[in-house]
Scaffold this motif. Structure first.
Motif, PDB file in Angstrom:
ATOM      1  N   GLY A 194       2.991   2.778   3.172  1.00 16.13           N
ATOM      2  CA  GLY A 194       3.963   3.858   3.132  1.00 16.13           C
ATOM      3  C   GLY A 194       4.869   3.811   1.920  1.00 16.13           C
ATOM      4  O   GLY A 194       4.921   2.829   1.178  1.00 16.13           O
ATOM      5  N   HIS A 195       5.582   4.908   1.742  1.00 19.39           N
ATOM      6  CA  HIS A 195       6.497   5.077   0.615  1.00 19.39           C
ATOM      7  C   HIS A 195       7.913   4.830   1.116  1.00 19.39           C
ATOM      8  O   HIS A 195       8.452   5.599   1.898  1.00 19.39           O
ATOM      9  CB  HIS A 195       6.353   6.500   0.064  1.00 19.39           C
ATOM     10  CG  HIS A 195       7.043   6.744  -1.231  1.00 19.39           C
ATOM     11  ND1 HIS A 195       6.795   6.004  -2.374  1.00 19.39           N
ATOM     12  CD2 HIS A 195       7.985   7.658  -1.593  1.00 19.39           C
ATOM     13  CE1 HIS A 195       7.533   6.458  -3.371  1.00 19.39           C
ATOM     14  NE2 HIS A 195       8.277   7.462  -2.923  1.00 19.39           N
ATOM     15  N   GLY A 196       8.511   3.748   0.656  1.00 22.36           N
ATOM     16  CA  GLY A 196       9.803   3.309   1.205  1.00 22.36           C
ATOM     17  C   GLY A 196       9.578   2.094   2.082  1.00 22.36           C
ATOM     18  O   GLY A 196       8.635   2.050   2.867  1.00 22.36           O
ATOM     19  N   SER A 197      10.454   1.087   1.944  1.00 21.10           N
ATOM     20  CA  SER A 197      10.149  -0.177   2.617  1.00 21.10           C
ATOM     21  C   SER A 197      11.357  -0.944   3.126  1.00 21.10           C
ATOM     22  O   SER A 197      11.201  -1.845   3.959  1.00 21.10           O
ATOM     23  CB  SER A 197       9.375  -1.094   1.645  1.00 21.10           C
ATOM     24  OG  SER A 197      10.126  -1.300   0.458  1.00 21.10           O
ATOM     25  N   VAL A 198      12.576  -0.634   2.683  1.00 20.99           N
ATOM     26  CA  VAL A 198      13.676  -1.571   2.922  1.00 20.99           C
ATOM     27  C   VAL A 198      14.117  -1.641   4.377  1.00 20.99           C
ATOM     28  O   VAL A 198      14.784  -2.598   4.769  1.00 20.99           O
ATOM     29  CB  VAL A 198      14.896  -1.265   2.032  1.00 20.99           C
ATOM     30  CG1 VAL A 198      14.540  -1.338   0.563  1.00 20.99           C
ATOM     31  CG2 VAL A 198      15.519   0.077   2.367  1.00 20.99           C
ATOM     32  N   THR A 199      13.779  -0.666   5.198  1.00 16.29           N
ATOM     33  CA  THR A 199      14.143  -0.734   6.615  1.00 16.29           C
ATOM     34  C   THR A 199      12.914  -0.903   7.508  1.00 16.29           C
ATOM     35  O   THR A 199      12.965  -0.621   8.703  1.00 16.29           O
ATOM     36  CB  THR A 199      14.919   0.525   7.044  1.00 16.29           C
ATOM     37  OG1 THR A 199      14.142   1.689   6.754  1.00 16.29           O
ATOM     38  CG2 THR A 199      16.249   0.623   6.316  1.00 16.29           C
TER      39      THR A 199
ATOM     40  N   HIS B 260       0.849  -1.191   0.000  1.00 19.07           N
ATOM     41  CA  HIS B 260       0.000   0.000   0.000  1.00 19.07           C
ATOM     42  C   HIS B 260       0.888   1.245   0.000  1.00 19.07           C
ATOM     43  O   HIS B 260       1.041   1.930   1.015  1.00 19.07           O
ATOM     44  CB  HIS B 260      -0.932  -0.001   1.213  1.00 19.07           C
ATOM     45  CG  HIS B 260      -1.793  -1.224   1.310  1.00 19.07           C
ATOM     46  ND1 HIS B 260      -2.866  -1.448   0.472  1.00 19.07           N
ATOM     47  CD2 HIS B 260      -1.731  -2.304   2.132  1.00 19.07           C
ATOM     48  CE1 HIS B 260      -3.437  -2.603   0.783  1.00 19.07           C
ATOM     49  NE2 HIS B 260      -2.759  -3.149   1.786  1.00 19.07           N
ATOM     50  N   ASP B 261       1.491   1.509  -1.136  1.00 18.40           N
ATOM     51  CA  ASP B 261       2.344   2.685  -1.309  1.00 18.40           C
ATOM     52  C   ASP B 261       1.509   3.779  -1.969  1.00 18.40           C
ATOM     53  O   ASP B 261       0.897   3.541  -3.004  1.00 18.40           O
ATOM     54  CB  ASP B 261       3.550   2.322  -2.189  1.00 18.40           C
ATOM     55  CG  ASP B 261       4.582   3.431  -2.286  1.00 18.40           C
ATOM     56  OD1 ASP B 261       4.195   4.587  -2.546  1.00 18.40           O
ATOM     57  OD2 ASP B 261       5.783   3.144  -2.127  1.00 18.40           O
ATOM     58  N   PRO B 262       1.469   5.006  -1.400  1.00 20.55           N
ATOM     59  CA  PRO B 262       0.590   6.036  -1.950  1.00 20.55           C
ATOM     60  C   PRO B 262       1.079   6.660  -3.248  1.00 20.55           C
ATOM     61  O   PRO B 262       0.290   7.290  -3.959  1.00 20.55           O
ATOM     62  CB  PRO B 262       0.574   7.094  -0.840  1.00 20.55           C
ATOM     63  CG  PRO B 262       1.907   6.950  -0.176  1.00 20.55           C
ATOM     64  CD  PRO B 262       2.197   5.477  -0.206  1.00 20.55           C
ATOM     65  N   ALA B 263       2.354   6.525  -3.570  1.00 22.03           N
ATOM     66  CA  ALA B 263       2.932   7.236  -4.711  1.00 22.03           C
ATOM     67  C   ALA B 263       3.386   6.319  -5.831  1.00 22.03           C
ATOM     68  O   ALA B 263       3.181   6.619  -7.007  1.00 22.03           O
ATOM     69  CB  ALA B 263       4.105   8.096  -4.247  1.00 22.03           C
ATOM     70  N   THR B 264       4.043   5.237  -5.490  1.00 20.03           N
ATOM     71  CA  THR B 264       4.487   4.260  -6.493  1.00 20.03           C
ATOM     72  C   THR B 264       3.783   2.944  -6.168  1.00 20.03           C
ATOM     73  O   THR B 264       4.241   2.163  -5.342  1.00 20.03           O
ATOM     74  CB  THR B 264       6.024   4.090  -6.461  1.00 20.03           C
ATOM     75  OG1 THR B 264       6.441   3.740  -5.133  1.00 20.03           O
ATOM     76  CG2 THR B 264       6.713   5.383  -6.855  1.00 20.03           C
ATOM     77  N   GLY B 265       2.680   2.727  -6.828  1.00 19.93           N
ATOM     78  CA  GLY B 265       1.806   1.616  -6.468  1.00 19.93           C
ATOM     79  C   GLY B 265       2.435   0.248  -6.670  1.00 19.93           C
ATOM     80  O   GLY B 265       3.320   0.064  -7.516  1.00 19.93           O
ATOM     81  N   TYR B 266       1.944  -0.707  -5.933  1.00 17.87           N
ATOM     82  CA  TYR B 266       2.467  -2.069  -6.006  1.00 17.87           C
ATOM     83  C   TYR B 266       2.402  -2.642  -7.424  1.00 17.87           C
ATOM     84  O   TYR B 266       3.336  -3.330  -7.857  1.00 17.87           O
ATOM     85  CB  TYR B 266       1.707  -2.952  -5.019  1.00 17.87           C
ATOM     86  CG  TYR B 266       2.256  -4.343  -4.896  1.00 17.87           C
ATOM     87  CD1 TYR B 266       3.496  -4.575  -4.290  1.00 17.87           C
ATOM     88  CD2 TYR B 266       1.549  -5.442  -5.379  1.00 17.87           C
ATOM     89  CE1 TYR B 266       4.011  -5.861  -4.181  1.00 17.87           C
ATOM     90  CE2 TYR B 266       2.048  -6.730  -5.258  1.00 17.87           C
ATOM     91  CZ  TYR B 266       3.279  -6.927  -4.669  1.00 17.87           C
ATOM     92  OH  TYR B 266       3.790  -8.201  -4.556  1.00 17.87           O
TER      93      TYR B 266
END
Length: 494
Positions: free
Chosen positions: A459-464, A430-436
């Protein structure tokens, strides 16, 4: 136990928690300020490091890299790219240099390394020299400069007639001419195709035979095009919160951006229905929000950040809701909405939207988003409002309006990175800017090279976002441990 062994155990534990994902489920930020670069200009192909001049960050080093303004004419005029690095925390365990591709467009990679190094995991900071740069046209790398008065005159994207459409085209032409005159020759060479060549020059200047790269948001476009241009020069590449540069049409670009933003709003509503600590718990969140949109449209809604100043409906959507969705700050968003709902209305007055950042020409040089006339424009707006009924006039339609009539040096195309090693494509569900769906598309277009890693949260960003994500990405970057195709990691609590 040695740190390397502890890290390996953490990755093994993380791998036991990963699950195969079965379902297939923009980004435009302001121009970030970069610290001043005090190092002497470097000769082409060389980097001379010196302290960045920030007393609070003595370990950060800065330099400049001379590159051609236009890579089609490598012996022509040059520009100086601002570069920064942090050396590996444990030199004996150092893998090499990792280049970070900043987002935006308009984010400063130098600022990321100097002031926001905590954005990277402890293991990555321990094992790599972390290096980034201000992309051409940004920060201290020949920044795009435009008349502030002219930027403030930007027409509203809420066009009412063909005359408004033509006035926007004319304004865009005047702004381009002004920015070009103030910025210099680099203004016509801001596209990611040029930046790919800058990145390869940086790789060579760092003495790396192959590139280790982490691109975030708009930086994923840079990474994907680098892998396409130099597939055999890639050691490891993480694409986080992924732009899909193969989206072919204006309509599909705007529809997909509206759909992913509305998905985040729906997730916020569902969370508020469940969470008793939500400031809107037990209320009709859609109705409250629509009431705020109506007040903003009449100029009656006070801007929480500027007492006595009205907030436009566009800025309510983009500066209030959308920004909170980036960090999945649902608690904060609910509190702000409840406060605005309880506030006393201002006297009705006209409102205006915030001007777009000068980095907009970077976006326009990469995305061909043609619109024939006012009739087509209104149809696109109606489609977006139907797709995202709670989020009218999202930033992507602002960008489409700002790019009207602009030539595109690096338009969308089908990605082909044949011969590249495994590339880790990471995205929140559920990324608001760059969708799955964009991440799924990019991983598929990468073919055998694409490895999709799904964060099942928001959220936007996921690696951490949690040990499963962090350790999976760390293991890939440091030891080239490629996770199984379809790996997913559980969401952290909101």
């Amino acid at each position: 136990m040695p740190p390397r062994d502890r890290s390996a155990l953490r990755r093994m534990a993380a791998r036991r928690t990963i699950m195969a994902v079965g379902a297939i489920m923009a980004v435009i930020t302001g121009l970030a300020a970069a610290p001043a670069v005090h190092a002497s200009p470097a000769a082409a192909g060389a980097l001379r490091w010196a302290p960045c001049g920030d007393p609070a960050q003595p370990e950060a080093e800065c330099s400049t890299l001379s590159v051609p303004v236009d890579w089609a004419h490598p012996d022509g005029p040059k520009l100086e790219l601002a570069v920064a690095r942090r050396k590996a925390g444990e030199p004996g365990a150092r893998v090499g240099s990792m280049a970070f591709g900043p987002g935006g467009p308009g984010d400063s990679g130098v600022d990321m390394v100097v002031r926001r190094i905590g954005r990277f995991s402890t293991e990555v900071r321990r094992r790599f020299d972390i290096v980034s740069f201000d992309p051409r046209g940004v920060g201290n790398s020949s920044p795009v400069t435009c008349s502030g008065d002219l930027l403030a005159e930007r027409p509203s994207p809420e066009l009412k007639s063909q005359a408004d459409f033509e006035a926007t085209l004319a304004y865009n032409g005047r702004l381009r001419a002004d920015c070009r005159a103030r910025t210099g020759p680099v203004f016509d060479h801001l596209d990611t195709g040029q930046t790919v060549r800058d990145l390869d020059a940086l790789r060579a200047a760092l003495g790396e035979r192959k590139l280790t790269f982490h691109g975030s948001s708009y930086g994923t476009l840079l990474g994907a095009q680098y892998a396409e241009t130099y597939p055999r020069r890639v050691r490891a590449m993480v694409l986080e919160s992924v732009m899909d540069h193969s989206v072919p049409t204006t309509r599909e670009f705007l529809r997909s951006e509206a759909a992913t933003a509305q998905d985040s709003f729906q997730e916020f509503v569902k969370w508020c229905d469940r969470a008793v600590h939500c400031a809107l718990h037990g209320r009709d969140v859609h109705a409250v929000w629509q009431g705020l949109l109506a007040r903003a449209g009449r100029g009656e809604l006070e801007d929480p950040a500027k007492a006595g100043t009205s907030l436009s409906s566009s800025d309510l959507v983009n500066k209030t809701a959308f920004r909170k969705f980036y960090g999945a700050d649902y608690t904060g968003l609910a509190t702000v909405i409840a406060s605005m709902d309880a506030s006393r209305p201002l006297p009705a007055s006209p409102t205006s939207t915030a001007p777009l950042p000068p980095a907009t020409p970077v976006f326009c040089s990469d995305w061909r988003l043609p619109v024939r006339d006012y009739q087509e424009y209104t149809a696109l707006v109606a489609m977006m409002n139907k797709t995202a009924p709670d989020l009218p006039f999202l930033l992507p339609i602002h960008m489409a309006a700002a790019c009207l009539g602009t030539p595109t040096a690096n338009p969308q195309h089908r990605l082909d990175a044949h011969g590249a090693p495994p590339i880790l494509v990471s995205n929140a569900l559920h990324d608001p800017a760059t969708g799955y769906p964009w991440a799924v598309s990019v991983a598929r277009r990468l073919g055998r090279s694409g490895v999709l890693l799904t964060y099942e949260g928001h959220g936007h960003g996921s690696v951490t976002r949690g040990p499963c994500m962090q350790d999976t990405v760390d293991g890939y970057l440091t030891d080239l441990e490629v996770p199984p195709q379809g790996t997913s990691c559980p969401a952290l609590p909101l």
